[in-house]
Design a protein around this motif. Structure first.
Motif, PDB file in Angstrom:
ATOM      1  N   LEU A  12       0.759  -1.024   0.041  1.00 57.48           N
ATOM      2  CA  LEU A  12      -0.123   0.077  -0.097  1.00 57.48           C
ATOM      3  C   LEU A  12       0.728   1.367  -0.027  1.00 57.48           C
ATOM      4  O   LEU A  12       0.542   2.084  -0.478  1.00 57.48           O
ATOM      5  CB  LEU A  12      -1.046  -0.052   1.149  1.00 57.48           C
ATOM      6  CG  LEU A  12      -1.758  -1.030   1.330  1.00 57.48           C
ATOM      7  CD1 LEU A  12      -2.820  -0.924   2.677  1.00 57.48           C
ATOM      8  CD2 LEU A  12      -2.856  -1.342   0.072  1.00 57.48           C
ATOM      9  N   SER A  13       1.792   1.282   0.777  1.00 55.53           N
ATOM     10  CA  SER A  13       2.963   2.346   0.768  1.00 55.53           C
ATOM     11  C   SER A  13       4.260   1.924   1.212  1.00 55.53           C
ATOM     12  O   SER A  13       4.436   1.084   1.519  1.00 55.53           O
ATOM     13  CB  SER A  13       2.370   3.080   1.837  1.00 55.53           C
ATOM     14  OG  SER A  13       2.458   2.895   3.257  1.00 55.53           O
ATOM     15  N   SER A  14       5.160   2.750   0.536  1.00 62.70           N
ATOM     16  CA  SER A  14       6.563   2.406   0.997  1.00 62.70           C
ATOM     17  C   SER A  14       7.337   3.729   1.125  1.00 62.70           C
ATOM     18  O   SER A  14       7.069   4.893   0.591  1.00 62.70           O
ATOM     19  CB  SER A  14       7.195   1.771  -0.302  1.00 62.70           C
ATOM     20  OG  SER A  14       8.410   1.495  -0.207  1.00 62.70           O
ATOM     21  N   MET A  15       8.330   3.851   2.234  1.00 63.37           N
ATOM     22  CA  MET A  15       9.183   4.886   2.578  1.00 63.37           C
ATOM     23  C   MET A  15      10.492   4.683   2.737  1.00 63.37           C
ATOM     24  O   MET A  15      10.523   3.724   3.573  1.00 63.37           O
ATOM     25  CB  MET A  15       8.386   6.015   3.586  1.00 63.37           C
ATOM     26  CG  MET A  15       8.292   5.208   4.995  1.00 63.37           C
ATOM     27  SD  MET A  15       7.597   6.389   6.251  1.00 63.37           S
ATOM     28  CE  MET A  15       8.747   7.513   6.273  1.00 63.37           C
ATOM     29  N   PRO A  16      11.554   5.458   2.425  1.00 60.06           N
ATOM     30  CA  PRO A  16      12.780   5.021   2.847  1.00 60.06           C
ATOM     31  C   PRO A  16      13.148   5.346   4.478  1.00 60.06           C
ATOM     32  O   PRO A  16      12.586   6.183   5.113  1.00 60.06           O
ATOM     33  CB  PRO A  16      13.565   6.198   2.062  1.00 60.06           C
ATOM     34  CG  PRO A  16      12.755   7.249   1.601  1.00 60.06           C
ATOM     35  CD  PRO A  16      11.457   6.715   1.553  1.00 60.06           C
TER      36      PRO A  16
END
Length: 217
Positions: A12-16
């Motif tokens: 659904l979402s991905s962040m560093p």
């Protein structure tokens, strides 16, 4: 270390995070919405680099930690990379992911919602239906799945009432099988806008971009 767990899901979402990692939120069939780390996913050559991105659908091997899961491998079935070239289709896709994130809960069976996400993204890419119609079908079915849909049907025209009843009751594989006259679609849009404003208390980032596109139609 805990035993590995196999889950089927969509990112659904991905962040560093940090220098090389990613924090991923995934909707899974077996365990609902999970937060997990894909360690080393931003490192060149990582086997997780392509898997730890929004829209990726497949089977994942994860380990359960005290506060989060860790993704260790992925068998990707669908990347939906074609969406990146779809304007405004990609924003509809991000809106669907945000909507699923809003309702997703850990520890429950999310097979229906996961299937709805998958077929709705496929419907966007098929070009057989207006994006506006795909959006409203997705919204109404998502609300139905999550027990939030109970409209005042007397306020609808017969055509809109039948459409809503069909979407609410149809199996997911039968959702994207029809089109609507422009006036019925407009009514459906108005009804869903009013209903969602009452039951959803989040402002979706992708929705503001979508609204700019839809105002041009």
């Amino acid at each position: 270390m805990s035993e590995p767990v196999q889950v089927t899901g969509m990112v659904l979402s991905s962040m560093p995070v940090g220098e090389y990692d990613r924090r991923v939120v995934m909707l899974t069939r077996e365990r609902g919405k999970l937060s997990m780390f894909a360690r080393g996913a931003r490192r060149p050559g990582s086997i997780l680099m392509a898997a730890a991105n929004p829209f990726v659908f497949g089977s994942f091997t994860v380990y359960e930690g005290r506060t989060a899961y860790s993704m260790v491998s992925a068998d990707v079935k669908e990347y939906f990379i074609e969406l990146a070239d779809e304007q405004p289709g990609v924003y509809y896709g991000f809106y669907f992911l945000e909507f699923a994130d809003y309702y997703g809960l850990e520890g429950i069976d999310e097979a229906e919602m996961l299937n709805l996400l998958y077929v709705s993204l496929k419907a966007l890419l098929s070009h057989r239906f207006e994006n506006r119609l795909v959006r409203r079908i997705f919204e109404l079915k998502a609300l139905t799945i999550n027990g939030e849909y109970a409209p005042d049907q007397q306020a609808m025209s017969p055509s809109a009432r039948y459409t809503c009843q069909y979407i609410a009751s149809a199996s997911i594989d039968k959702l994207y099988t029809f089109t609507l006259k422009p006036e019925v679609l407009r009514e459906l849009e108005q009804l869903m806008d009013q209903y969602i404003s009452r039951v959803v208390d989040r402002k979706f980032k992708s929705l503001s971009i979508l609204q700019m596109f839809e105002e041009e139609v």
